[in-house]
Motif scaffolding. Sequence first.
Motif, mmCIF file in Angstrom:
data_model
loop_
_atom_site.group_PDB
_atom_site.id
_atom_site.type_symbol
_atom_site.label_atom_id
_atom_site.label_comp_id
_atom_site.label_asym_id
_atom_site.label_seq_id
_atom_site.Cartn_x
_atom_site.Cartn_y
_atom_site.Cartn_z
ATOM 1 N N SER A 73 0.817 -1.213 0.000
ATOM 2 C CA SER A 73 0.000 0.000 0.000
ATOM 3 C C SER A 73 0.842 1.249 0.000
ATOM 4 C CB SER A 73 -0.937 0.008 1.219
ATOM 5 O OG SER A 73 -0.167 0.074 2.407
ATOM 6 N N THR A 112 2.484 5.721 -2.423
ATOM 7 C CA THR A 112 2.470 6.836 -1.494
ATOM 8 C C THR A 112 3.892 7.258 -1.171
ATOM 9 O OG1 THR A 112 0.443 5.964 -0.515
ATOM 10 C CG2 THR A 112 1.625 7.647 0.740
ATOM 11 N N HIS A 169 -0.448 4.229 3.744
ATOM 12 C CA HIS A 169 -1.226 5.308 3.138
ATOM 13 C C HIS A 169 -0.850 6.630 3.810
ATOM 14 C CE1 HIS A 169 -3.408 2.510 0.690
ATOM 15 N NE2 HIS A 169 -3.815 1.830 1.746
#
Length: 627
Positions: A30, A34, A575
């Motif tokens: 994830s 980012t 994130h």
Amino acid sequence: MRVSRWTTDECKMKLIPSLLPYFLWSLHVSSEDTPTFGSKNIPRLLSQEVNGTNLVHPAYQNHTVLFYHEDSGETYVGGTDFVFQLDLDGYQIAQEIHLEATGEEPWQEGPREYVITVIEKFGDSLFVCGTNGHRPHCWKLGSSATDKIEHQEGTGISPFSYTQNSLSLTVEGDLYAAAPLDTDGSSLQFRRKAGRRAKVWMYDSWVSEPTFVSASWVKRKDDPENEKIYIFFREKNSDQNPEADPWISRVARVCKTDEGGSKRFFQNTWTSFLKARLVCGFPEESLYFNRLQDVYVQHAPDWRDTRVYALFTSSWNATAVCIYSMETIEGIFNNSTFKGYDKAVPQPRPGTCVRNSRLLPLATVSVVRDYPEMSDWVHSVHYTSPFYVSNDNYTKIVVDRVQAADLSAYNVLLLATDSGKIHKILESGSEPFIISQTEISNHSSIQSMKLDSKKKKLVVSFAEKISVVDLRRCDEYNKSCADCVLARDPYCSWTHSGCTPTVPEGIQNIVDGRTNVCSATTSVNRTRRNAAPPIVENLILPMGVPFYLSCPIDSYHAVYTWKHGDQSSPCLQMHSNCLLLIPSMTRESYGNYDCVSEERDHVKVVTRYRIEQDGRRTKGNPASSTK
């Protein structure tokens, strides 16, 4: 203060031990899209575009074109069979014009698309051209923009297909354009196509398979006869070395007064065309970004101070921004030798602007014809390296000049990525500062982008919509004076009303972002100087269970640390949150936890937790007491 009591089963739902490997794997995956915090080479802030600033197209657009007229402040959008004027104040369509394809081809069946490729302004008239079903056509529209005054064949102004390369420019009632002369996209060259001056075109051997990127007229108020049109393009590299990049980037120029040569020699052909190589890279390592993608010319009252911001890509999938001085560019054209030419330079010097180009001597025009390339290269103002290098795939660039609270002017680069994002980058000295990243669309790439500097708005077109981005979105830094100052955003300053669009009495520190300026605020501002103390969240947990704590990432330039007693632990990023994983609650795990961010001279507690032991007996977990 918040109090939360967690049972054993609830804690297992929070983070089940058997899922720990999956959790760590997902944490890694994830985070790939980012930015990792703590680096100055990434956007400081990630944000989403505010709702309500989009105009959705009724049908998917394969191609759109934007036109902004600086004098009138009017913005136009062209798509398939339509042009509309955009009201940036109300984010709505001011008026809409529908155009239909004209003429017929015997092989053509059914309706033909009129994809708008050119929008230019001539006084009160709007000049619009499009593909017209592979038969380029132009309309001149009246002051009401609905009255069609006249129309003309558009070959050489509009491409035959929207996928073909083209550009256009109007200068004092003259139209300059580059568009293919054949349906296959060939015979592409830069011409003066219409207006009060003679039509002029290029000599065939001057460029090799060019891709025209931009053209700009640089005014000289005190010397209009020496004004020139600058053309930025890339062309096929003549160097056949397998290690050489297949493309090479160029800047060329022609005189505004050039009307071609005499009837005997070079009639209707540029007599002032010269070109030079644009260098962007690391000359000491012979490492260059050779593929020019986009150009923004920032004009200045004195033409010598005009700057060219050029966006390049490379064969190793990196992009760079190089900045050039117009004075330097002109110096190359005026002083460099002509590549391959070893004789005495005739007078007037080839490329010189004269009142009547048809009277130029044959010797001068011959050098332009046969040796138009300069031997010297055009280097950027930073010379040894690009101003900015990134692994992001940028496709568009515009540059705004913003007056800060200290009344100094700062340049802000607005770069569009191929994934529908805008990066706002401060030019402060020789170092870029990446203020923010705004995601406008996650569906398609940006087709066109125009800046309205007066209203501080950016218009961005996509296949599915038009977005209007307000560049003064200061509420994103509104938590405290420190947050506002750390942003180093020239559009925003701290006042008694919080972080607001910049005013002279506002508090900023654009140069280095240090927050000590907040301590010098007035008594009214001092009450809002620092962020409110973090809310303490009480958690009551049993022993033996896994758990994780989370705090939001306010700035990706900050470094985040978890403090627990005299111990410090780094953050795990997922994130936009910073996590602390506690594999199993032990006696030493209880107590206070602070998520602390450090950025420049500012340290703050973002989130604070107090974890206490649950002394009750719970199923599957023997009771234990805290002493």
